[in-house]
Design an enzyme around this catalytic site. Structure first.
Site, PDB file in Angstrom:
ATOM      1  CG  HIS A 324     -56.812  35.442  -5.793  1.00  0.00           C
ATOM      2  ND1 HIS A 324     -57.780  36.395  -5.598  1.00  0.00           N
ATOM      3  CD2 HIS A 324     -56.380  35.073  -4.558  1.00  0.00           C
ATOM      4  CE1 HIS A 324     -57.934  36.598  -4.297  1.00  0.00           C
ATOM      5  NE2 HIS A 324     -57.105  35.813  -3.647  1.00  0.00           N
ATOM      6  CG  ASP A 383     -51.352  30.436  -1.025  1.00  0.00           C
ATOM      7  OD1 ASP A 383     -50.971  30.755   0.117  1.00  0.00           O
ATOM      8  OD2 ASP A 383     -52.546  30.384  -1.357  1.00  0.00           O
TER       9      ASP A 383
END
Length: 447
Positions: A324, A383
């Site tokens: 991320h 996700d």
């Protein structure tokens, strides 16, 4: 044929004129992607809405990875989520109220707000009919078009007063689930020959439950609560994420709410932003088929290593759902979602798949660290689990990214309202340095 040749010729010219020497970016200290050299975002504004924390600055420079935190109006999202989960109730409306107003509602305020959203869920007749006439396969495009069309039914679409901005915010938050549900039902009817169902929202249901009712009618309480948690976790993620920044940039011009939100939808549609969960699901299915023993750590590690070396799967060199831009040690959204995902997998009889996904998460992080050996700390992001959760609920792939928009509309509206109500507001206009040499004009007769 002549037209095709001209397009090809222009395309080749575009390839040449779009080239910029990478060394020039270093020479002029250009913050590509509005990122600093250490990967952090360039500070371009201030906000009181959301905060994303994944590291801390250390004395003398550099960054120290820390467990990730996400805050809404100063409240830790983990506290908000655990409070809702402990009561086994729905929390998206509470988060929406908090992000729009800055305060947590009491019981009466929350119920009044929930009813206000339900009262605004229905679509104007013409918008409803236009959705039924559309046969496009991309629901994000239908959503953007529908939002722009809502402008024509607004009596004061260009009014940027506080009262009007709040009215428009509530109207959009309420209508996104209806637009997405009806758009998918039409897609299913037109593309797959399925029956067309149009169900009106029910007054007593939460926004998450109403969406499932309009989309598929039959669902469990845990389905609805898990979707509600996902909406809570996706509602806001700071002003620097691409779609929210797009809304703020567009809003800074003074344009109408519907145009600004359509810009956010266009940004979120991009595969580098809103479409990652679909890629994780596809990767998960691929790994299910290509790893013979789901508990063999050596086999999993070897396959991930081949993926990172661009030898297998789609040869991108990526492990989707890992890493991320801000979070390092952990993504708090992934940790929260994993809690409910475990319960949902048990209810759906998919515990073996969930255990495999958890093992993949652990091995992907460790293999990445070993193969890359760049000292970078990575974790799974939200996700990694969201696509599998959507799949267990029974939601179609076509609405995965629209569901992201259904949640993030809250954050978009909150940031637009902040942008327009900040007294020192200015149009957002960064600079680009031109690196082409000046040319002398040549008359057409001499070219």
């Amino acid at each position: 044929m002549k037209d095709e040749f001209l397009i090809y010729k222009l395309s080749e010219k575009m390839k040449d004129c779009a080239k910029i020497d990478n060394d020039l970016f270093k020479k002029y200290d250009v913050k590509r992607g509005l990122r600093n050299d250490d990967g952090t975002g360039v500070l371009v504004g201030l906000t009181r809405i959301g905060n994303v924390v994944g590291y801390e600055r250390i004395e003398g420079g550099g960054m120290k990875p820390i467990p990730g935190k996400l805050f809404y109006r100063g409240y830790d999202v983990e506290d908000l989520a655990h409070g809702v989960m402990a009561d086994k109730r729905f929390g998206f409306e509470e988060v929406a109220y908090l992000l729009l107003s800055g305060d947590l509602p009491d019981r009466d305020e929350l119920e009044d707000f929930r009813k206000l959203l339900v009262d605004n869920t229905a679509l104007e007749h013409k918008t409803f009919m236009n959705i039924l006439e559309l046969e496009g396969s991309n629901i994000m495009n239908i959503l953007a078009r529908s939002v722009l069309e809502l402008y024509t039914f607004d009596e004061n679409p260009d009014d940027t007063s506080r009262d009007n901005l709040m009215r428009q915010s509530i109207n959009l938050i309420a209508k996104f689930p209806t637009i997405i549900a009806y758009a998918y039902n039409m897609l299913r009817h037109a593309t797959f020959g399925r029956s067309l169902h149009v169900r009106h929202p029910r007054e007593e249901l939460s926004l998450a439950a109403n969406f499932l009712y309009m989309l598929m009618k039959d669902f469990t309480e845990l389905d609805a609560r898990t979707l509600d948690l996902l909406l809570m976790l996706h509602a806001e993620h700071g002003g620097g994420n691409n779609s929210t920044f797009s809304v703020r940039v567009t809003s800074s011009t003074g344009t109408d709410t519907y145009s600004a939100i359509a810009a956010g939808i266009g940004s979120l549609k991009g595969p580098l932003h809103g479409g990652a969960n679909i890629q994780v699901v596809d990767m998960f299915h691929h790994l299910q088929e290509n790893i013979t023993n789901w508990s063999d750590i050596k086999e999993i590690d070897a396959y991930f290593e081949r993926m990172l070396r661009k030898e297998v799967y789609n040869k991108s060199g990526l492990i989707y759902g890992i890493g991320h831009a801000v979070y390092t040690i952990s993504d708090p959204r992934a940790l929260l979602l994993r809690e409910l995902a475990r319960d949902l997998a048990k209810e759906k009889g998919r515990e073996k798949e969930f255990a495999f996904l958890e093992l993949l998460e652990d091995r992907a992080i460790k293999t990445f660290a070993r193969v890359k050996a760049n000292g970078k700390t990575v974790s799974s992001n939200v996700d990694f689990y969201s696509g599998f959760v959507y799949e267990m609920i029974g939601l179609p792939h076509e609405i995965y990214t629209p569901l992201f928009a259904m949640a993030r509309i809250v954050g978009w509206c909150a940031h637009r309202n902040e942008e327009l109500n900040f007294q020192g507001k200015r149009i957002i206009r960064p600079a680009y340095k031109t690196v082409v040499t000046d040319q002398d004009y040549v008359p057409l007769s001499r070219r």
